[in-house]
Structures are given as C-alpha cells and as structure tokens.
Design a protein around this motif. Sequence first.
Motif, PDB file in Angstrom:
ATOM      1  N   ARG A  32       0.847  -1.182   0.000  1.00  0.00           N
ATOM      2  CA  ARG A  32       0.000   0.000   0.000  1.00  0.00           C
ATOM      3  C   ARG A  32       0.882   1.231   0.000  1.00  0.00           C
ATOM      4  O   ARG A  32       1.787   1.349   0.814  1.00  0.00           O
ATOM      5  CB  ARG A  32      -0.907  -0.016   1.233  1.00  0.00           C
ATOM      6  CG  ARG A  32      -1.707   1.269   1.447  1.00  0.00           C
ATOM      7  CD  ARG A  32      -2.830   1.046   2.442  1.00  0.00           C
ATOM      8  NE  ARG A  32      -2.381   0.368   3.635  1.00  0.00           N
ATOM      9  CZ  ARG A  32      -2.149   0.957   4.804  1.00  0.00           C
ATOM     10  NH1 ARG A  32      -2.322   2.267   4.916  1.00  0.00           N
ATOM     11  NH2 ARG A  32      -1.764   0.269   5.853  1.00  0.00           N
ATOM     12  N   SER A  83       1.067   5.120   0.744  1.00  0.00           N
ATOM     13  CA  SER A  83       0.407   6.203   1.465  1.00  0.00           C
ATOM     14  C   SER A  83       0.984   7.524   0.968  1.00  0.00           C
ATOM     15  O   SER A  83       2.170   7.784   1.130  1.00  0.00           O
ATOM     16  CB  SER A  83       0.624   6.060   2.973  1.00  0.00           C
ATOM     17  OG  SER A  83       0.026   7.126   3.672  1.00  0.00           O
ATOM     18  N   GLU A 107      -4.094  13.231   2.713  1.00  0.00           N
ATOM     19  CA  GLU A 107      -3.465  11.909   2.726  1.00  0.00           C
ATOM     20  C   GLU A 107      -4.337  10.932   1.948  1.00  0.00           C
ATOM     21  O   GLU A 107      -5.553  10.867   2.141  1.00  0.00           O
ATOM     22  CB  GLU A 107      -3.277  11.401   4.151  1.00  0.00           C
ATOM     23  CG  GLU A 107      -2.574  10.036   4.200  1.00  0.00           C
ATOM     24  CD  GLU A 107      -2.299   9.553   5.615  1.00  0.00           C
ATOM     25  OE1 GLU A 107      -2.097   8.334   5.795  1.00  0.00           O
ATOM     26  OE2 GLU A 107      -2.300  10.394   6.539  1.00  0.00           O
ATOM     27  N   ASN A 132      -4.485   6.753   0.380  1.00  0.00           N
ATOM     28  CA  ASN A 132      -3.932   5.409   0.457  1.00  0.00           C
ATOM     29  C   ASN A 132      -4.381   4.599  -0.752  1.00  0.00           C
ATOM     30  O   ASN A 132      -5.570   4.592  -1.085  1.00  0.00           O
ATOM     31  CB  ASN A 132      -4.386   4.708   1.738  1.00  0.00           C
ATOM     32  CG  ASN A 132      -3.690   5.243   2.970  1.00  0.00           C
ATOM     33  OD1 ASN A 132      -2.633   4.778   3.348  1.00  0.00           O
ATOM     34  ND2 ASN A 132      -4.294   6.258   3.601  1.00  0.00           N
ATOM     35  N   VAL A 166      -8.501   3.238   7.510  1.00  0.00           N
ATOM     36  CA  VAL A 166      -7.816   3.331   6.219  1.00  0.00           C
ATOM     37  C   VAL A 166      -8.289   2.162   5.367  1.00  0.00           C
ATOM     38  O   VAL A 166      -8.146   1.001   5.763  1.00  0.00           O
ATOM     39  CB  VAL A 166      -6.284   3.285   6.382  1.00  0.00           C
ATOM     40  CG1 VAL A 166      -5.612   3.333   5.019  1.00  0.00           C
ATOM     41  CG2 VAL A 166      -5.808   4.447   7.254  1.00  0.00           C
TER      42      VAL A 166
END
Length: 442
Positions: free
Chosen positions: A173, A175, A213, A215, A328
């Motif tokens: 993942r 970020s 932010e 993800n 998330v």
Amino acid sequence: MKKWLSLILCIVMITSCLAGSFSANAAVEKIITNGSEQSITVSADDEKELSISVAFQGRLSLTLSVTAPDIGIYLYREDDPEDYKELLYVDEALFGEEKIYSKDIFVYLTSGKYRLCFENGAQENAVSYRATWQDIRPATVVNFPANKQVQFFIGEWDLVSAVSRIIVKKDYRLSFTLSYNTAVGLVIIDEAEKVYFTRELIAYNEDEPQETELNVCLKKGTYYLGVINLAEDTQPGSGVVSMRMAVKPYIPVPTDFKVITRKTTSQTVSYKAQKGVAGYQVQCSDGGTQWAQTKTGTSLTCSFKGLAPGGKYKFRVRSYVIENGKKVYGAWSKTLCSCAKPAETKLEKLSSSKGRIIVACSTQSQNELLGYQIFYATDASFKNVVKKVSTEVGQKEALNFSFGTGGFKSGKTYYVKVRRYNSFNGTNYCGAWSNVMKIKVK
C-alpha cells in the motif's frame, strides 16, 4: 468520468517529470533577470506588452499597486494569442476607502515565450509593479517509490504535469501525503491503460497549501502515476505539488464475495475473513449508477433492505485497518451483480370454457419481470400437479395478466396458483406463490 480523465492515455508515453533551471528575458522591454527585481508604471489609457522568454521552468511573481479602476493584467502564450489567463482585473469595488489597491500574484511557467499585457483604461497613471523570477528545481523521481519526498512542477498551461513509473514487486500500500496550492488530480493507471485509481483535489489555497493523505493498494505489476492540472481557464492553474510517500502493508480485498440470501425487498451478501484487517465496508447500488447504501462493521455478512421487488443491484466490498485512530480502506472488490426476487401476486379470478381454464392476476408494478409460472393440481395441497405452465410477458401484460390454457377434463375440479419470476445470468428467480383458487371445468 470527469473531463480530465481523457488525458490519462498520454501518461504512459511519459516516464519522467520536467526538471531544470529558469531564466526570463523581456523582448519588448527587459523587466527582469534571473533572481532580480524591477518596477515600472503604465500610463493612462495605455497598453503595454512585455515579452518573457523561459528557457526551462520557473515562477514569475508580481507585486502590483493600482491607483485607479478599469485595469486588466493578462498573460498570453506568444504562439497562441487567443489562449490567455486573466491574472487580475481591478474595478471600483476592490478599492473601498483605500486609494491604492495592492495584490501579489504568481504563476508557474514551463519553457516557451509569453507576453504579459497591462491594459489601463483609467484617466491617470494607474499601475506599477515589481516582478521577480525564481528558479524551481523539483526532485526527479528515481526508483519510485524509494524517494520519500518529491515535488511535481505544474506549469500554467500544463495538462499532464508529471508522470512516474511504479514497479511493484509485491503487493503493498502506498500512502501519499500531498501538499498543493492549485487544483490537481492524482491518477494511477496500469500497463493495460486501465484506470486503477483517481482522485480530484480541487479545494486549495494559493497562499497556504492544502494537505491531503491518500492510500492506494497496489498489486504486483507496473503502474504509472500522474499529476494532472485541473484548473479552469480563469483559475491560476499553476503551482508545485509536494508529495511524501510511505510503503505500508497491503490491505487485502475480501474474497469469496457472493449473494447468500435473495428476497423480494432485501439481499444478503457474504465474504471470507482477511488477516490483519479491522473490518469491512459494503456498498449496494440504487439499481442504477449510484451507491445508495453503505454499511461498515466486522460481520462477514451484510444485508440490504428496502430494495425494489425484482430490481437489479450491484454490490462491492473492501477491508479497512485502523491507523492513528482512523479507518484506512483498501481497494474495492470486483462488482457483484444480482437481482431481488419478484413481488408476490394475487390470483383474482378463474373462468372456464370447454376444457380450458383462464387465469387473471392482480395489477401491480414490477421491476425486471420476465413472466409467470402457473401450477394446476387436482388437490388443494398440490401433491398431484397435472400441469405446469411458464409464460414470458411484456410490460403491459405484466401489469394486467390474463392467460388461458386447455387440455383439462370437463366436469373436473382443479386448483390453481401462480407466481412471478425474473431471470439473471441465465438463472430464474421466483416470487412467492399467490393464493389458491379452485374451478370446475366446463
């Protein structure tokens, strides 16, 4: 999709973002040298054009002082005079009680030739400015995502401003923490040129960059990351996007996603548990393109109610983890399509002619109805069913259904019941049986 997604296909043709140093020279009047400042005043009822030659890329900053209304400041591309940006237009409303209106403006320019135009419609000397030119050297992305901090330069007329190739050797993942001072979009496409991830970031502040932010879970493979300019013609449309990246564990997509219960106005889906996740989020469509219902929790089943009888619906599921007290989410599963069972119908009337039974059902609205099934038996419990009939119907027939069939013995009593059915992916799904009625055949 949004209009800017039409730009995506050109991303795979670019493998690195622009970098270099900057210089600016005025062809009509020298207004600036690299890193210096200069001021000028534009006379009343005058128009002055200043040519700027940009070798690579950089930021032009203007500090303006305006003493009268009806002033326009525009930036043109020299190779296309019809393509311009209105940097500032000053009318009386901007002054208030002040005698001087001041404004700081900046634009980012890639290599090329530009013209800065001052149009003064006032009856006095009205515009003075101070200009500076600043080099910008954004970091080049190498061995993505090994760079933990990179910058993407966005020129005033750039469309696709920066592209990086991503080689994912195992599932992980990414970020992203983005800082931006103009409207941008982030897009990731795969090697087959299919859109893998998109996000618009259009809320921004020129003076104080926004921070967001994001993800994105990436499976093993090759991708391309692009930053796209989303500014309209009247917006500044330029800036620098700063991006911090961190590689984190992949959030797995729930597997074995299926419908386990299908009723008239509800459906239940299930999926298998995934290691290392805190829970799951499931969505159900409204029968069209919108995701109308969203449910989040730890259960491995999820029921959606209030569906239209016989309607077709879509479902999708994703996992989530908890980081810093926030959920998330991972990637969505493939979309699961299904249909609800048809509504129950009411058997209103039976009539008979010689060896023939005519069935009439109640009128009801019905989504995606394919037809009716009719059972005929010699007993009320339907242990001795003598005939089964399935018939497809059109929409008008579905609302006012009447059907006759022959082959019955005269003078004998028969019991009849009926139900609706629809079809999805080659399988028929039936609603509940109607009430039972009996009739003696003529």
